[in-house]
Design a protein around this motif. Structure first.
Motif, PDB file in Angstrom:
ATOM      1  N   LEU A 205     -11.578  17.834   7.215  1.00  0.00           N
ATOM      2  CA  LEU A 205     -10.302  18.533   7.010  1.00  0.00           C
ATOM      3  C   LEU A 205      -9.716  18.229   5.634  1.00  0.00           C
ATOM      4  CD1 LEU A 205      -8.619  18.155  10.526  1.00  0.00           C
ATOM      5  CD2 LEU A 205      -9.427  20.273   9.446  1.00  0.00           C
ATOM      6  N   THR A 206      -9.832  16.980   5.194  1.00  0.00           N
ATOM      7  CA  THR A 206      -9.360  16.623   3.859  1.00  0.00           C
ATOM      8  C   THR A 206     -10.130  17.408   2.800  1.00  0.00           C
ATOM      9  OG1 THR A 206      -8.803  14.402   4.623  1.00  0.00           O
ATOM     10  CG2 THR A 206      -8.982  14.716   2.247  1.00  0.00           C
ATOM     11  N   ALA A 207     -11.444  17.478   2.952  1.00  0.00           N
ATOM     12  CA  ALA A 207     -12.261  18.243   2.007  1.00  0.00           C
ATOM     13  C   ALA A 207     -11.852  19.709   2.021  1.00  0.00           C
ATOM     14  CB  ALA A 207     -13.741  18.089   2.348  1.00  0.00           C
ATOM     15  N   ALA A 208     -11.565  20.254   3.196  1.00  0.00           N
ATOM     16  CA  ALA A 208     -11.148  21.653   3.289  1.00  0.00           C
ATOM     17  C   ALA A 208      -9.813  21.873   2.583  1.00  0.00           C
ATOM     18  CB  ALA A 208     -11.048  22.070   4.758  1.00  0.00           C
ATOM     19  N   VAL A 209      -8.865  20.970   2.779  1.00  0.00           N
ATOM     20  CA  VAL A 209      -7.564  21.090   2.118  1.00  0.00           C
ATOM     21  C   VAL A 209      -7.735  21.040   0.602  1.00  0.00           C
ATOM     22  CG1 VAL A 209      -5.390  19.845   1.723  1.00  0.00           C
ATOM     23  CG2 VAL A 209      -6.202  20.210   4.044  1.00  0.00           C
TER      24      VAL A 209
ATOM     25  N   ALA B 294       0.832  -1.209   0.000  1.00  0.00           N
ATOM     26  CA  ALA B 294       0.000   0.000   0.000  1.00  0.00           C
ATOM     27  C   ALA B 294       0.866   1.259   0.000  1.00  0.00           C
ATOM     28  CB  ALA B 294      -0.929  -0.002   1.215  1.00  0.00           C
ATOM     29  N   ALA B 295       1.958   1.243   0.757  1.00  0.00           N
ATOM     30  CA  ALA B 295       2.858   2.408   0.794  1.00  0.00           C
ATOM     31  C   ALA B 295       3.504   2.634  -0.569  1.00  0.00           C
ATOM     32  CB  ALA B 295       3.918   2.223   1.878  1.00  0.00           C
ATOM     33  N   VAL B 296       3.938   1.553  -1.216  1.00  0.00           N
ATOM     34  CA  VAL B 296       4.561   1.681  -2.541  1.00  0.00           C
ATOM     35  C   VAL B 296       3.543   2.194  -3.553  1.00  0.00           C
ATOM     36  CG1 VAL B 296       5.583   0.373  -4.453  1.00  0.00           C
ATOM     37  CG2 VAL B 296       6.361  -0.028  -2.115  1.00  0.00           C
ATOM     38  N   LEU B 297       2.349   1.630  -3.525  1.00  0.00           N
ATOM     39  CA  LEU B 297       1.316   2.041  -4.478  1.00  0.00           C
ATOM     40  C   LEU B 297       0.773   3.442  -4.192  1.00  0.00           C
ATOM     41  CD1 LEU B 297      -0.667  -1.291  -4.962  1.00  0.00           C
ATOM     42  CD2 LEU B 297       1.064  -0.267  -6.463  1.00  0.00           C
ATOM     43  N   SER B 298       1.013   3.960  -2.989  1.00  0.00           N
ATOM     44  CA  SER B 298       0.512   5.294  -2.631  1.00  0.00           C
ATOM     45  C   SER B 298       1.105   6.392  -3.507  1.00  0.00           C
ATOM     46  CB  SER B 298       0.811   5.596  -1.157  1.00  0.00           C
ATOM     47  OG  SER B 298       2.208   5.782  -0.963  1.00  0.00           O
ATOM     48  N   ALA B 299       2.201   6.102  -4.176  1.00  0.00           N
ATOM     49  CA  ALA B 299       2.793   7.099  -5.072  1.00  0.00           C
ATOM     50  C   ALA B 299       1.844   7.427  -6.221  1.00  0.00           C
ATOM     51  CB  ALA B 299       4.127   6.586  -5.608  1.00  0.00           C
ATOM     52  N   ILE B 300       1.052   6.463  -6.648  1.00  0.00           N
ATOM     53  CA  ILE B 300       0.129   6.695  -7.770  1.00  0.00           C
ATOM     54  C   ILE B 300      -0.955   7.700  -7.395  1.00  0.00           C
ATOM     55  CG2 ILE B 300      -1.540   5.609  -9.326  1.00  0.00           C
ATOM     56  CD1 ILE B 300       0.250   3.029  -9.068  1.00  0.00           C
ATOM     57  N   PRO B 301      -1.696   7.492  -6.278  1.00  0.00           N
ATOM     58  CA  PRO B 301      -2.664   8.526  -5.910  1.00  0.00           C
ATOM     59  C   PRO B 301      -1.991   9.850  -5.544  1.00  0.00           C
ATOM     60  CG  PRO B 301      -2.896   6.611  -4.466  1.00  0.00           C
ATOM     61  CD  PRO B 301      -1.836   6.301  -5.452  1.00  0.00           C
ATOM     62  N   GLY B 302      -0.768   9.788  -4.995  1.00  0.00           N
ATOM     63  CA  GLY B 302      -0.044  11.025  -4.706  1.00  0.00           C
ATOM     64  C   GLY B 302       0.180  11.844  -5.963  1.00  0.00           C
ATOM     65  N   TYR B 303       0.558  11.166  -7.026  1.00  0.00           N
ATOM     66  CA  TYR B 303       0.763  11.816  -8.321  1.00  0.00           C
ATOM     67  C   TYR B 303      -0.549  12.421  -8.827  1.00  0.00           C
ATOM     68  CZ  TYR B 303       1.994  12.299 -13.281  1.00  0.00           C
ATOM     69  OH  TYR B 303       2.218  12.788 -14.538  1.00  0.00           O
ATOM     70  N   LEU B 304      -1.630  11.639  -8.759  1.00  0.00           N
ATOM     71  CA  LEU B 304      -2.922  12.090  -9.273  1.00  0.00           C
ATOM     72  C   LEU B 304      -3.512  13.240  -8.457  1.00  0.00           C
ATOM     73  CD1 LEU B 304      -4.514   8.641 -10.148  1.00  0.00           C
ATOM     74  CD2 LEU B 304      -3.575  10.340 -11.730  1.00  0.00           C
ATOM     75  N   VAL B 305      -3.358  13.178  -7.139  1.00  0.00           N
ATOM     76  CA  VAL B 305      -3.943  14.209  -6.278  1.00  0.00           C
ATOM     77  C   VAL B 305      -3.291  15.565  -6.538  1.00  0.00           C
ATOM     78  CG1 VAL B 305      -4.145  14.963  -3.862  1.00  0.00           C
ATOM     79  CG2 VAL B 305      -4.781  12.648  -4.497  1.00  0.00           C
ATOM     80  N   TRP B 306      -2.052  15.576  -6.974  1.00  0.00           N
ATOM     81  CA  TRP B 306      -1.392  16.846  -7.281  1.00  0.00           C
ATOM     82  C   TRP B 306      -2.192  17.631  -8.319  1.00  0.00           C
ATOM     83  CZ3 TRP B 306       0.971  19.324 -11.434  1.00  0.00           C
ATOM     84  CH2 TRP B 306       1.778  20.413 -11.104  1.00  0.00           C
TER      85      TRP B 306
ATOM     86  N   LEU C  77     -13.332  15.357  -5.352  1.00  0.00           N
ATOM     87  CA  LEU C  77     -14.479  14.546  -4.948  1.00  0.00           C
ATOM     88  C   LEU C  77     -14.074  13.079  -4.807  1.00  0.00           C
ATOM     89  CD1 LEU C  77     -17.522  14.338  -4.393  1.00  0.00           C
ATOM     90  CD2 LEU C  77     -17.842  14.013  -6.848  1.00  0.00           C
ATOM     91  N   GLY C  78     -13.275  12.596  -5.733  1.00  0.00           N
ATOM     92  CA  GLY C  78     -12.815  11.211  -5.683  1.00  0.00           C
ATOM     93  C   GLY C  78     -12.030  10.896  -4.423  1.00  0.00           C
ATOM     94  N   VAL C  79     -11.172  11.808  -3.999  1.00  0.00           N
ATOM     95  CA  VAL C  79     -10.391  11.588  -2.774  1.00  0.00           C
ATOM     96  C   VAL C  79     -11.316  11.444  -1.578  1.00  0.00           C
ATOM     97  CG1 VAL C  79      -8.757  12.650  -1.162  1.00  0.00           C
ATOM     98  CG2 VAL C  79      -8.300  12.723  -3.612  1.00  0.00           C
ATOM     99  N   VAL C  80     -12.280  12.337  -1.456  1.00  0.00           N
ATOM    100  CA  VAL C  80     -13.198  12.294  -0.314  1.00  0.00           C
ATOM    101  C   VAL C  80     -14.055  11.027  -0.352  1.00  0.00           C
ATOM    102  CG1 VAL C  80     -15.111  13.480   0.830  1.00  0.00           C
ATOM    103  CG2 VAL C  80     -13.166  14.792  -0.033  1.00  0.00           C
ATOM    104  N   VAL C  81     -14.530  10.642  -1.532  1.00  0.00           N
ATOM    105  CA  VAL C  81     -15.343   9.421  -1.653  1.00  0.00           C
ATOM    106  C   VAL C  81     -14.520   8.189  -1.278  1.00  0.00           C
ATOM    107  CG1 VAL C  81     -16.508   7.916  -3.326  1.00  0.00           C
ATOM    108  CG2 VAL C  81     -16.992  10.367  -3.305  1.00  0.00           C
ATOM    109  N   VAL C  82     -13.287   8.118  -1.753  1.00  0.00           N
ATOM    110  CA  VAL C  82     -12.418   6.989  -1.408  1.00  0.00           C
ATOM    111  C   VAL C  82     -12.153   6.964   0.092  1.00  0.00           C
ATOM    112  CG1 VAL C  82     -10.050   6.118  -1.627  1.00  0.00           C
ATOM    113  CG2 VAL C  82     -11.351   6.710  -3.666  1.00  0.00           C
ATOM    114  N   GLN C  83     -11.916   8.131   0.677  1.00  0.00           N
ATOM    115  CA  GLN C  83     -11.658   8.201   2.112  1.00  0.00           C
ATOM    116  C   GLN C  83     -12.854   7.698   2.915  1.00  0.00           C
ATOM    117  OE1 GLN C  83     -10.905  12.173   3.571  1.00  0.00           O
ATOM    118  NE2 GLN C  83      -9.575  11.408   5.192  1.00  0.00           N
ATOM    119  N   ILE C  84     -14.036   8.144   2.570  1.00  0.00           N
ATOM    120  CA  ILE C  84     -15.249   7.691   3.266  1.00  0.00           C
ATOM    121  C   ILE C  84     -15.445   6.194   3.079  1.00  0.00           C
ATOM    122  CG2 ILE C  84     -17.777   7.840   3.258  1.00  0.00           C
ATOM    123  CD1 ILE C  84     -17.408  10.847   2.496  1.00  0.00           C
TER     124      ILE C  84
END
Length: 176
Positions: A159-163, A106-118, A132-139
């Protein structure tokens, strides 16, 4: 709006920031495992997936480039996972090899969403959909993994939604 690396900063500041992000991950990971048997509220705080997503989202959004966002998110989560299991070994705590492998992947694959969230910066349709996708995935992860939603999870989701929404709602200052 096109996002480019910040101008006027020293060349080594990106490496320094990445090192500080790794250090934050190591501290949170070690603190999370150490507090498991001692301070229940601290263990809950540092081991919650919603907190990991909040931190990774903030790190990705405020990184200079998409590639740096991927690296920084990997360093944060890799540092957390590595320190958590190293602390478990050093303190003779209980830990499972399958969990280590799973969280490591999961830590290694986290680079992919990190790239996309930028790319969730700005006011474009793509930015809104990614936010919206980040918040939906988080929930979804909170509900699927814990089968309940705690107050702490609600706060970190908000807080994530606010950021994610701060640059979409707050007007920018003329070109800055």
């Amino acid at each position: 709006m096109r996002y480019t690396p910040y101008r006027g900063q020293r060349a080594g500041s990106g490496a320094r920031n990445s090192l500080l992000i790794l250090l934050l991950g190591v501290v949170l990971g070690a603190l999370g495992k150490w507090s498991d048997g001692y301070v229940a509220w601290l263990a809950e705080l540092t081991s919650g997936i919603s907190l990991w997503i909040l931190l990774a989202t903030a790190v990705a959004l405020y990184s200079r480039t998409a590639m740096r966002a991927a690296l920084n998110v990997f360093l944060l989560l890799g540092g957390m996972v590595g320190a958590y299991y190293l602390t478990a070994v050093l303190t003779n705590s209980v830990w499972g090899k399958n969990y280590l492998i799973g969280w490591g992947v999961a830590a290694v694959l986290s680079a992919i969403p990190g790239y996309l969230v930028w790319f969730a910066k700005g006011r474009s349709r793509r930015a809104w959909l990614l936010s919206l996708g980040v918040v939906v995935v988080q929930i979804t992860l909170v509900i699927v993994l814990f089968r309940t939603v705690r107050i702490f999870d609600v706060v970190t989701i908000l807080l994530t939604a606010a950021v994610l929404l701060v640059d979409k709602i707050v007007p920018s200052r003329g070109g800055r």
